[in-house]
Scaffold this active site. Structure first.
Site, PDB file in Angstrom:
ATOM      1  N   ARG A   8     -22.627  20.612  26.259  1.00  0.00           N
ATOM      2  CA  ARG A   8     -23.893  19.949  25.909  1.00  0.00           C
ATOM      3  C   ARG A   8     -24.081  18.622  26.639  1.00  0.00           C
ATOM      4  NH1 ARG A   8     -22.046  22.834  21.694  1.00  0.00           N
ATOM      5  NH2 ARG A   8     -20.648  21.127  21.170  1.00  0.00           N
TER       6      ARG A   8
ATOM      7  N   GLU B 281      -6.846  19.285  15.113  1.00  0.00           N
ATOM      8  CA  GLU B 281      -6.198  19.525  13.822  1.00  0.00           C
ATOM      9  C   GLU B 281      -5.121  20.618  13.987  1.00  0.00           C
ATOM     10  OE1 GLU B 281      -8.942  20.423  10.751  1.00  0.00           O
ATOM     11  OE2 GLU B 281      -7.419  20.248   9.165  1.00  0.00           O
TER      12      GLU B 281
END
Ligand code: 5GP
Length: 174
Positions: free
Chosen positions: A62, A99
């Site tokens: 993006r 994570e």
């Protein structure tokens, strides 16, 4: 409408994407609005006119959408910062922890010549790992990061703490 209003109205929340419990900020309604892209690009480039930007570095994917027209407007070149394995020639790479696991951002080793003044662009600042990696890549190549600009900062993730040594500009914060 001003850029903050457009971002507020046309960036939508998508719950449980890309995984349960995450609320993803989806910019595609903003892109589809006839004034969306132009208003964002105007807001990104306005403070950088006349500041000697040589290159705009956009983060896949993006960051390409906003970074490429910003480069055109600034009379600068464009450098793609990509996910691992996408660039064909010799690369520099920076990895950072997620994570679960790690992610890698790559740049062509010859994309930024020493002394170049670079604007880095992405859509969303979340934990700051991606932005950190981008800034470190450009500095390793000898470039100066004039500013790291994003449309939207997810303030609760505190990504700006990882970019304390960078001039960060955000068009809107949630
Ligand atoms: P960070 O590395 O700061 O945690 O995550 C930022 C990167 O992941 C950016 O390249 C951004 O495009 C993407 N990202 C993370 N969360 C979101 C989100 O909610 N919406 C969008 N559009 N991109 C996100």
């Amino acid at each position: 409408a001003d850029v903050k209003t457009l971002i507020d109205r046309y960036v939508r929340d998508v719950p449980d994407y890309p995984q349960p419990g995450v609320v993803f900020k989806d910019i595609t309604p903003l892109l589809a609005h006839p004034a969306g892209l132009a208003t964002v690009v105007d807001a990104l480039v306005e403070p950088l006119q006349g500041r000697g930007i040589d290159l705009v570095a956009g983060l896949e994917a993006r960051g390409f959408i906003f970074g490429a027209p910003a480069a055109v407007r600034l009379g600068a070149g464009f450098v793609p910062l990509r996910k691992a394995g996408k660039l064909p020639a010799q690369t520099l790479a920076e990895s950072y922890d997620l994570e679960y696991g790690t992610a890698t951002v790559e740049m062509h080793a010859d994309a930024v010549t020493p002394g170049s003044r670079v604007l880095v662009v992405d859509d969303v600042l979340a934990t700051g790992g991606t932005g950190r990696a981008a800034v470190d890549l450009i500095r390793r190549a000898g470039g100066t990061v004039v500013e790291f600009s994003v449309l939207l900062e997810l303030g609760f993730l505190k990504g700006r703490e990882r970019l304390a040594d960078v001039d960060l500009r955000v068009l809107a914060t949630v």
